[in-house]
Design a protein around this motif. Structure first.
Motif, short mmCIF file in Angstrom:
data_model
loop_
_atom_site.label_atom_id
_atom_site.label_comp_id
_atom_site.label_asym_id
_atom_site.label_seq_id
_atom_site.Cartn_x
_atom_site.Cartn_y
_atom_site.Cartn_z
N ALA A 25 0.78 -1.50 0.00
CA ALA A 25 0.03 0.39 -0.14
C ALA A 25 0.64 1.28 0.07
O ALA A 25 0.87 2.55 -0.88
N LEU A 26 1.51 1.50 1.19
CA LEU A 26 2.83 2.12 0.54
C LEU A 26 3.57 2.41 -0.75
O LEU A 26 3.65 3.62 -1.24
N PHE A 27 3.72 1.81 -0.99
CA PHE A 27 4.05 1.98 -2.43
C PHE A 27 3.41 2.26 -3.57
O PHE A 27 3.52 3.33 -4.51
N ALA A 28 2.46 1.86 -3.51
CA ALA A 28 1.39 2.39 -4.63
C ALA A 28 0.91 3.65 -3.71
O ALA A 28 0.42 4.23 -5.60
N GLY A 29 0.48 4.04 -2.49
CA GLY A 29 0.35 5.71 -2.78
C GLY A 29 1.21 6.29 -3.09
O GLY A 29 1.40 7.61 -3.73
N PHE A 30 2.83 6.35 -2.84
CA PHE A 30 4.58 6.83 -3.30
C PHE A 30 4.28 6.69 -4.84
O PHE A 30 4.36 7.66 -5.37
N VAL A 31 4.11 6.04 -5.44
CA VAL A 31 3.59 6.20 -7.23
C VAL A 31 2.93 6.94 -7.20
O VAL A 31 2.96 7.64 -8.51
N THR A 32 1.42 6.44 -7.33
CA THR A 32 0.53 7.84 -6.99
C THR A 32 0.40 8.84 -6.70
O THR A 32 0.73 10.07 -8.14
N LEU A 33 1.61 9.35 -5.31
CA LEU A 33 2.09 10.92 -5.78
C LEU A 33 3.21 11.32 -6.31
O LEU A 33 3.16 12.44 -6.86
N MET A 34 4.17 10.83 -7.03
CA MET A 34 5.11 10.73 -7.82
C MET A 34 4.29 10.47 -8.77
O MET A 34 5.12 12.07 -9.77
N SER A 35 3.39 9.91 -9.81
CA SER A 35 2.23 10.53 -10.81
C SER A 35 1.94 11.33 -11.49
O SER A 35 1.50 12.03 -12.25
N ASN A 49 -5.87 16.78 -4.50
CA ASN A 49 -6.69 15.87 -5.31
C ASN A 49 -5.38 14.79 -5.43
O ASN A 49 -5.97 13.02 -5.74
N ALA A 50 -4.62 14.75 -5.78
CA ALA A 50 -3.03 13.76 -5.21
C ALA A 50 -3.52 13.20 -4.33
O ALA A 50 -2.96 11.93 -4.39
N LEU A 51 -3.56 13.77 -3.60
CA LEU A 51 -3.34 13.01 -1.99
C LEU A 51 -3.95 12.59 -1.55
O LEU A 51 -4.41 10.54 -0.87
N VAL A 52 -5.79 13.03 -2.11
CA VAL A 52 -6.61 12.00 -2.20
C VAL A 52 -6.88 10.98 -3.02
O VAL A 52 -7.01 9.70 -2.60
N VAL A 53 -6.66 10.70 -4.09
CA VAL A 53 -6.21 9.68 -5.40
C VAL A 53 -5.42 8.75 -4.00
O VAL A 53 -5.21 7.97 -4.75
N THR A 61 -4.90 -0.80 -2.65
CA THR A 61 -3.85 -2.10 -2.51
C THR A 61 -3.77 -2.27 -1.59
O THR A 61 -3.55 -4.30 -1.51
N PHE A 62 -4.21 -2.52 -0.36
CA PHE A 62 -4.15 -2.58 1.57
C PHE A 62 -4.82 -3.95 0.99
O PHE A 62 -4.52 -4.89 1.51
N ILE A 63 -6.44 -3.58 0.84
CA ILE A 63 -7.28 -4.92 1.12
C ILE A 63 -7.57 -6.32 -0.40
O ILE A 63 -7.08 -6.95 0.71
N ILE A 64 -6.62 -5.24 -1.60
CA ILE A 64 -6.45 -6.06 -1.86
C ILE A 64 -5.32 -7.53 -2.02
O ILE A 64 -5.70 -8.83 -2.05
N VAL A 65 -4.20 -7.40 -1.75
CA VAL A 65 -3.43 -7.89 -1.33
C VAL A 65 -3.68 -8.80 0.30
O VAL A 65 -3.41 -9.42 0.33
N LEU A 66 -4.31 -7.93 1.21
CA LEU A 66 -4.32 -8.74 1.78
C LEU A 66 -5.33 -9.41 2.01
O LEU A 66 -5.12 -11.37 2.48
N VAL A 67 -6.73 -9.62 1.39
CA VAL A 67 -7.67 -10.61 1.10
C VAL A 67 -7.00 -11.36 0.11
O VAL A 67 -7.42 -12.82 0.04
N SER A 68 -5.74 -11.05 -1.00
CA SER A 68 -5.44 -12.66 -1.73
C SER A 68 -4.69 -13.13 -0.86
O SER A 68 -4.46 -14.17 -1.40
N VAL A 69 -3.47 -12.80 -0.11
CA VAL A 69 -2.34 -13.31 0.11
C VAL A 69 -3.55 -14.88 1.60
O VAL A 69 -3.06 -15.94 1.34
#
Length: 124
Positions: A25-35, A49-53, A61-69
């Motif tokens: 989740a941290l990685f996905a958030g950081f990549v979103t902020l960068m992009s 707007n960038a912070l919200v997105v 990402t947190f929920i999807i990874v947690l449920v998938s694993v």
């Protein structure tokens, strides 16, 4: 030292599951902020707007990874974790093994099946 059998409790350590999901989740958030240009000079509404997105992307990402694993760990049979696998996994149980069909014959068996060099005369 003897290894104790792996239990389902050993496989599903909550700290490891949560840690993996949090890092993703941290990685996905950081990549979103960068992009979205959060670290550049932008107007305040674009930064907000960038912070919200980024928070939405990190949460999803947190929920999807947690449920998938967790679902992948539920597919593991704890009694079969310590067993060795002697045959291909995707073959049906009643199918003959590759070694039984003769395709993986030893070099001595292959040499016995081939004719000698003296027998190589063409037959008419």
């Amino acid at each position: 030292m003897t290894d104790k059998p792996t239990t389902r409790k050993d496989l599903m350590k909550p700290v490891q599951l949560l840690g993996l999901a949090f890092v993703a989740a941290l990685f996905a958030g950081f990549v979103t902020l960068m992009s979205m240009g959060f670290f550049q000079t932008r107007p305040a509404d674009q930064i907000q707007n960038a912070l919200v997105v980024a928070l939405v992307a990190a949460g999803a990402t947190f929920i999807i990874v947690l449920v998938s694993v967790a679902l992948m760990l539920l597919a593991v049979d704890p009694s079969k974790v310590t067993q060795t696998v002697d045959r291909p996994l995707l073959l049906p149980k009643d199918a003959p093994d590759a070694t039984a069909s003769g395709s993986a014959a030893t070099p001595a068996e292959r040499a016995a099946d081939q004719p000698d060099e003296g027998d190589s005369a063409p037959k008419a």
